[in-house]
Scaffold this active site. Structure first.
Site, PDB file in Angstrom:
ATOM      1  N   HIS A  83       0.766  -1.248   0.000  1.00  0.00           N
ATOM      2  CA  HIS A  83       0.000   0.000   0.000  1.00  0.00           C
ATOM      3  C   HIS A  83       0.805   1.312   0.000  1.00  0.00           C
ATOM      4  CE1 HIS A  83       0.720  -0.708   4.230  1.00  0.00           C
ATOM      5  NE2 HIS A  83      -0.275  -1.529   4.393  1.00  0.00           N
TER       6      HIS A  83
ATOM      7  N   ASP B 216      -6.079  -4.462   0.420  1.00  0.00           N
ATOM      8  CA  ASP B 216      -5.970  -4.259   1.870  1.00  0.00           C
ATOM      9  C   ASP B 216      -7.365  -4.332   2.514  1.00  0.00           C
ATOM     10  OD1 ASP B 216      -4.975  -3.883   4.405  1.00  0.00           O
ATOM     11  OD2 ASP B 216      -4.401  -1.781   4.114  1.00  0.00           O
TER      12      ASP B 216
HETATM   13 ZN   LIG Z   1      -0.653  -2.630   6.072  1.00  0.00          ZN
END
Ligand SMILES: [Zn+2]
EC number: 3.5.2.3
Length: 428
Positions: A230, A303
């Site tokens: 991310h 995520d």
């Molecule tokens: Zn993470």
């Protein structure tokens, strides 16, 4: 198993073609294919993609079955067009032994909505002190090749170096959650103008960028491979771009929410926007989109971080970090990357299927749509427009930042090795 004929699908967004599935495999791709005895799926110009692969999913089982289970999480994945997900290790107990990763792997196989590839913890208990049994997890039935302490950063440089050296022996990869812990103590949101105005503790970009800079240098030093989870800042993009230009073996992911949302959303104080790493600025969002388009960022990963109502429906400071993502990822990518002209559908297939499978060493997924390949496929109605309604989610959790927002695209069919897991937009 009978045959299935998908008729008139734009394969990777190209000209409409027919795709004939026989059992677990694609038998043929072409025009006017023989439909004798086959079940027909009229694609009507919908886009056919390889089954999506998510390198970064939190399935929460074992330990937090109140937020998600392997069953509900894989049902959510199938709904979103995924045929394989990598399950993060921050469960209870932590997936830091062969026993726990095998348990998660087995649960995925039992439920059968999509393949589940466990990620192993880098350190025992995600405590960052002692390397977990990386070799034993790799040799287990789960065949772990991706290791991550995600949720926490492997902040000790010596531990990170040893992990990189260890996985090199079997071609594994360490996926780093880049967050310098001291620089982010008490952090509630991105450090910037908005955090100053709201008086909330800031999570500075440099806390991410300094760890990425260190880790690409460590990867170069030991000749190993590192993956950055991310990416959220323009500065992180610059570091990864520099590392790749030097030939360092680094790959990087971006989440759908970092491609769309900014820290301006925090002004609502709605904890649904509280996430780690935090939502950044418009400038960061544009840099991330550009980097995903030009290949600096390799893949999109969700995520997907389910939380029960009581952990999110509270004041900002007390709320858990994270948002669900599996069921909206493709729509957000269409909205931010395809409808803006930054990527075509072939480019989406690269970033959401081919490359994540390759980075994770996953066989049978992320394969071309051609004869002889496993029939892992996703059919997308890209012309669809509709408001996101979390009540319809297959996930056990509802913490989406897109409730009521109009997004394009809808997965109508998902096939896992020739078996339909989603038909006409509904779980089969
Ligand atoms: Zn993470």
């Amino acid at each position: 198993m009978s045959k299935i004929l998908i008729r008139g699908a734009k394969v990777l967004g190209g000209e409409p073609q027919d795709v004939l599935i026989d059992g677990e495999f694609i038998e043929a791709v072409g025009s006017g294919l023989d439909a004798d005895g086959a079940q027909i799926v009229e694609a009507g110009g919908k886009v056919l993609l390889p089954g999506l692969v998510d390198l970064h999913t939190h399935l929460r089982e074992p330990g937090r079955e109140d937020s998600e289970t392997v069953l509900t999480g894989t049902r959510a994945a199938a709904s979103g067009g995924y045929t394989a997900v990598f399950a993060m290790a921050n469960t209870f107990p932590v997936a830091d032994t062969a026993g726990v990763v095998e348990q998660v792997y087995r649960l995925g196989q039992e439920h059968g909505y999509c393949d589940v590839q466990p990620i192993g913890a880098v350190t025992v208990g995600l405590e960052g002190k002692k390397l977990a049994e990386l070799g034993a997890m790799h040799e287990s039935a789960a065949g772990v090749t991706v290791f991550s302490d995600d949720g926490k950063c492997v902040d000790d440089a010596v531990i990170m170096r040893r992990a990189l050296e260890y996985v090199k022996a079997f071609g594994g990869v360490v996926a780093q959650h880049a967050q310098e812990p001291r620089l982010t103590e008490g952090a509630q949101m991105n450090e910037g103008i908005v955090s100053a105005e709201l008086g909330l503790g800031g999570w500075p970009a440099v806390a991410e960028e300094s760890i990425i800079a260190r880790d690409v240098l460590l990867a170069e030093h030991v000749g190993s491979r590192v993956h950055i989870c991310h990416l959220s800042t323009a500065g992180s993009v610059e570091i990864v771009r520099w590392a790749k230009s030097r030939g360092i073996d680094v790959t990087a992911e971006v989440t759908p929410h970092h491609l769309l949302l900014t820290d301006e959303m925090v002004r609502t104080y709605n904890p649904v926007y509280k996430v780690n790493p935090p939502l950044r600025t418009e400038r960061d969002v544009l840099a991330l989109r550009e980097a995903l388009a030009d290949g600096t960022i390799d893949i999109v990963a969700t995520d997907h971080a389910p939380h029960p109502h009581e952990d999110k429906d509270c004041e900002w400071g007390a709320a858990a970090m994270g948002m669900v993502g599996l069921e909206t990822a493709l729509s957000v990518v269409q909205h931010t990357m395809v409808d803006t002209g930054l990527l075509d559908w072939a480019g989406v297939a690269e970033r959401m299927s081919f490359r994540p499978a390759r980075i994770g060493g996953l066989e049978g997924h992320g394969r071309p749509i051609s004869a002889g390949e496993p029939a892992n496929l996703t059919l997308v109605d890209s012309a669809y427009r509709g408001e996101v309604d979390p009540a319809g989610f297959a996930s056990r959790s509802r913490n989406t930042p897109y409730e009521g927002r109009e997004l394009p695209g809808r997965v109508t069919h998902t096939f896992l090795r020739g078996r339909a897991t989603v038909v006409d937009g509904k779980l089969a």
